[in-house]
Design a protein around this motif. Structure first.
Motif, PDB file in Angstrom:
ATOM      1  N   ASP A   3       0.851  -1.190   0.000  1.00  0.00           N
ATOM      2  CA  ASP A   3       0.000   0.000   0.000  1.00  0.00           C
ATOM      3  C   ASP A   3       0.887   1.240   0.000  1.00  0.00           C
ATOM      4  O   ASP A   3       1.069   1.911   1.037  1.00  0.00           O
ATOM      5  CB  ASP A   3      -0.921   0.007   1.226  1.00  0.00           C
ATOM      6  CG  ASP A   3      -1.878  -1.173   1.226  1.00  0.00           C
ATOM      7  OD1 ASP A   3      -2.568  -1.360   0.208  1.00  0.00           O
ATOM      8  OD2 ASP A   3      -1.922  -1.895   2.242  1.00  0.00           O
ATOM      9  N   PRO A   4       1.481   1.559  -1.146  1.00  0.00           N
ATOM     10  CA  PRO A   4       2.454   2.653  -1.181  1.00  0.00           C
ATOM     11  C   PRO A   4       1.786   4.019  -1.139  1.00  0.00           C
ATOM     12  O   PRO A   4       0.610   4.176  -1.474  1.00  0.00           O
ATOM     13  CB  PRO A   4       3.143   2.434  -2.529  1.00  0.00           C
ATOM     14  CG  PRO A   4       2.074   1.830  -3.387  1.00  0.00           C
ATOM     15  CD  PRO A   4       1.293   0.939  -2.458  1.00  0.00           C
ATOM     16  N   ILE A   5       2.568   4.997  -0.737  1.00  0.00           N
ATOM     17  CA  ILE A   5       2.158   6.383  -0.905  1.00  0.00           C
ATOM     18  C   ILE A   5       2.301   6.717  -2.386  1.00  0.00           C
ATOM     19  O   ILE A   5       3.341   6.487  -2.990  1.00  0.00           O
ATOM     20  CB  ILE A   5       3.043   7.316  -0.055  1.00  0.00           C
ATOM     21  CG1 ILE A   5       2.892   6.991   1.429  1.00  0.00           C
ATOM     22  CG2 ILE A   5       2.704   8.773  -0.331  1.00  0.00           C
ATOM     23  CD1 ILE A   5       3.872   7.724   2.311  1.00  0.00           C
ATOM     24  N   ILE A   6       1.255   7.216  -2.998  1.00  0.00           N
ATOM     25  CA  ILE A   6       1.267   7.479  -4.438  1.00  0.00           C
ATOM     26  C   ILE A   6       2.111   8.726  -4.719  1.00  0.00           C
ATOM     27  O   ILE A   6       1.785   9.827  -4.259  1.00  0.00           O
ATOM     28  CB  ILE A   6      -0.150   7.645  -4.991  1.00  0.00           C
ATOM     29  CG1 ILE A   6      -0.987   6.398  -4.702  1.00  0.00           C
ATOM     30  CG2 ILE A   6      -0.110   7.929  -6.487  1.00  0.00           C
ATOM     31  CD1 ILE A   6      -0.424   5.133  -5.299  1.00  0.00           C
ATOM     32  N   ASN A   7       3.188   8.522  -5.482  1.00  0.00           N
ATOM     33  CA  ASN A   7       4.083   9.618  -5.835  1.00  0.00           C
ATOM     34  C   ASN A   7       3.722  10.210  -7.188  1.00  0.00           C
ATOM     35  O   ASN A   7       3.321   9.482  -8.105  1.00  0.00           O
ATOM     36  CB  ASN A   7       5.536   9.131  -5.882  1.00  0.00           C
ATOM     37  CG  ASN A   7       6.031   8.646  -4.538  1.00  0.00           C
ATOM     38  OD1 ASN A   7       5.704   9.226  -3.501  1.00  0.00           O
ATOM     39  ND2 ASN A   7       6.815   7.574  -4.546  1.00  0.00           N
ATOM     40  N   LEU A   8       3.883  11.504  -7.331  1.00  0.00           N
ATOM     41  CA  LEU A   8       3.710  12.204  -8.616  1.00  0.00           C
ATOM     42  C   LEU A   8       2.432  11.732  -9.329  1.00  0.00           C
ATOM     43  O   LEU A   8       2.456  11.376 -10.511  1.00  0.00           O
ATOM     44  CB  LEU A   8       4.932  11.970  -9.513  1.00  0.00           C
ATOM     45  CG  LEU A   8       6.283  12.430  -8.941  1.00  0.00           C
ATOM     46  CD1 LEU A   8       7.415  12.069  -9.911  1.00  0.00           C
ATOM     47  CD2 LEU A   8       6.291  13.919  -8.659  1.00  0.00           C
ATOM     48  N   GLU A   9       1.352  11.763  -8.619  1.00  0.00           N
ATOM     49  CA  GLU A   9       0.097  11.179  -9.119  1.00  0.00           C
ATOM     50  C   GLU A   9      -0.382  11.818 -10.414  1.00  0.00           C
ATOM     51  O   GLU A   9      -0.940  11.149 -11.289  1.00  0.00           O
ATOM     52  CB  GLU A   9      -0.979  11.305  -8.039  1.00  0.00           C
ATOM     53  CG  GLU A   9      -2.283  10.620  -8.390  1.00  0.00           C
ATOM     54  CD  GLU A   9      -3.264  10.611  -7.229  1.00  0.00           C
ATOM     55  OE1 GLU A   9      -4.352  10.025  -7.381  1.00  0.00           O
ATOM     56  OE2 GLU A   9      -2.944  11.183  -6.174  1.00  0.00           O
ATOM     57  N   ASN A  10      -0.161  13.113 -10.581  1.00  0.00           N
ATOM     58  CA  ASN A  10      -0.690  13.824 -11.746  1.00  0.00           C
ATOM     59  C   ASN A  10       0.384  14.200 -12.768  1.00  0.00           C
ATOM     60  O   ASN A  10       0.095  14.883 -13.740  1.00  0.00           O
ATOM     61  CB  ASN A  10      -1.412  15.099 -11.280  1.00  0.00           C
ATOM     62  CG  ASN A  10      -2.629  14.781 -10.421  1.00  0.00           C
ATOM     63  OD1 ASN A  10      -3.418  13.903 -10.749  1.00  0.00           O
ATOM     64  ND2 ASN A  10      -2.749  15.492  -9.304  1.00  0.00           N
ATOM     65  N   PHE A  11       1.612  13.715 -12.553  1.00  0.00           N
ATOM     66  CA  PHE A  11       2.702  14.151 -13.425  1.00  0.00           C
ATOM     67  C   PHE A  11       2.460  13.753 -14.876  1.00  0.00           C
ATOM     68  O   PHE A  11       2.616  14.561 -15.791  1.00  0.00           O
ATOM     69  CB  PHE A  11       4.027  13.555 -12.933  1.00  0.00           C
ATOM     70  CG  PHE A  11       5.227  14.053 -13.683  1.00  0.00           C
ATOM     71  CD1 PHE A  11       5.869  15.216 -13.284  1.00  0.00           C
ATOM     72  CD2 PHE A  11       5.711  13.382 -14.804  1.00  0.00           C
ATOM     73  CE1 PHE A  11       6.977  15.695 -13.978  1.00  0.00           C
ATOM     74  CE2 PHE A  11       6.812  13.855 -15.497  1.00  0.00           C
ATOM     75  CZ  PHE A  11       7.447  15.013 -15.079  1.00  0.00           C
ATOM     76  N   GLN A  12       2.074  12.502 -15.117  1.00  0.00           N
ATOM     77  CA  GLN A  12       1.891  12.036 -16.491  1.00  0.00           C
ATOM     78  C   GLN A  12       0.562  12.472 -17.096  1.00  0.00           C
ATOM     79  O   GLN A  12       0.262  12.141 -18.239  1.00  0.00           O
ATOM     80  CB  GLN A  12       2.019  10.516 -16.549  1.00  0.00           C
ATOM     81  CG  GLN A  12       3.455  10.036 -16.348  1.00  0.00           C
ATOM     82  CD  GLN A  12       3.608   8.549 -16.599  1.00  0.00           C
ATOM     83  OE1 GLN A  12       2.705   7.757 -16.318  1.00  0.00           O
ATOM     84  NE2 GLN A  12       4.750   8.157 -17.125  1.00  0.00           N
TER      85      GLN A  12
END
Length: 238
Positions: free
Chosen positions: A27-36
Motif C-alpha cells: 500500500d504505497p504512498i502514491i508519488n507524482l500522481e498527476n505528473f503524467q
C-alpha cells in the motif's frame, strides 16, 4: 563484466531507495500522481548500446565475422500525451559505437595481409526516433509500457563523400539510414522524479553500405545488403 556489475549495483540501489519510499510496498504512498497527466513533459536519458550488422550475401560462403562492443547513449525526451494510455515520444540522442569486421581468408589472394582482412567501423550517430508509447494501468508507483516506432539516423562518421575506398583502407557507409524500433520498459515513480529503465531493439530498413569502385572488390562485391541491428538499454529520468 565490470559494466554488468555496475548496472546491477545501480539497479539494486535504485530499488532499495524506492522500497524505502514505499514504491514497491503493498500500500504505497502514491508519488507524482498527476505528473503524467500533463499534456507535454520532458526528460533525459543515459544508456548503453550494442550495434551489429545484418549482412545478406550474393553467394553462399564463409560469413564476415562482426565483433561488437558496448557503446554509450545520451539524449533528451519529449513526451506528448495523446490520451490516458498513449503518448507520442521524441527521443533525439547521441550514440557512439564500434564494430570490427573480420573477413574470411578466401575473400583474398594468398598474398593478402592481416590488415587487408580487418576493417574497423567507428560510428558516431545522431539518432532521431519518433515513437508511440503504450502504457498499462498504473499499479501503485510502477507502470510498465511498450514502445515502438520509426527513426532516422545521421552517421557523422560515414565517409560517404570520400573518393577513397577500401583500397586506401577506408570503409564507407551512407550518411542517413532509417529504422524501425520496438521495446518495453517500466516507469517507477519516486517522490521527486520518474525513473524509467527500458530495453529496445533497432532494425535497419535500408542498405547502408557504399560499394568500392572496383566491382570485384573483396570487401564489398559479395555483399547484397548491410543493415544495422542494435540493442539499446536506456535509463530515463523525468
Amino acid at each position: 563484466m565490470k559494466k554488468i556489475v555496475v548496472l546491477l549495483i545501480f539497479a539494486l540501489t535504485i530499488k532499495g531507495n524506492a522500497q524505502s519510499k514505499g514504491i514497491f510496498n503493498k500500500d504505497p504512498i502514491i508519488n507524482l500522481e498527476n505528473f503524467q497527466k500533463q499534456k507535454l513533459y520532458f526528460g533525459f536519458y543515459l544508456g548503453f548500446n550494442s550495434y551489429d550488422f545484418k549482412i545478406d550475401y550474393k553467394t553462399v560462403g564463409p560469413n564476415i565475422l562482426i565483433k561488437k562492443s558496448t557503446g554509450f547513449n545520451v539524449g533528451l525526451v519529449a513526451d506528448l500525451r495523446l490520451q490516458e494510455y498513449i503518448s507520442l515520444r521524441f527521443e533525439p540522442g547521441l550514440y557512439y559505437t564500434l564494430r570490427d569486421l573480420n573477413y574470411p581468408d578466401n575473400y583474398f589472394p594468398a598474398t593478402a595481409t592481416l590488415a587487408n582482412k580487418f576493417r574497423e567501423v567507428n560510428s558516431t550517430y545522431i539518432h532521431f526516433p519518433l515513437l508511440i508509447k503504450f502504457s498499462s494501468l498504473r499499479t501503485g508507483n510502477i507502470r510498465p509500457y511498450l514502445v515502438g516506432g520509426v527513426s532516422a539516423t545521421l552517421n557523422l562518421s560515414s565517409n560517404s563523400k570520400s573518393t577513397d575506398d577500401n583500397l586506401e583502407n577506408r570503409f564507407r557507409v551512407k550518411t542517413w539510414t532509417t529504422n524501425y524500433e520496438m521495446g518495453f520498459g517500466i516507469d517507477i515513480f519516486s517522490e521527486y522524479f520518474i525513473f524509467s529503465p527500458s530495453i529496445r531493439g533497432i532494425f535497419g530498413i535500408n542498405d547502408e553500405l557504399i560499394r568500392d569502385k572496383d566491382p570485384n572488390s573483396p570487401w564489398t562485391s559479395n555483399i547484397q545488403s548491410m543493415k544495422t541491428r542494435a540493442v539499446f538499454i536506456n535509463f530515463t529520468f523525468h
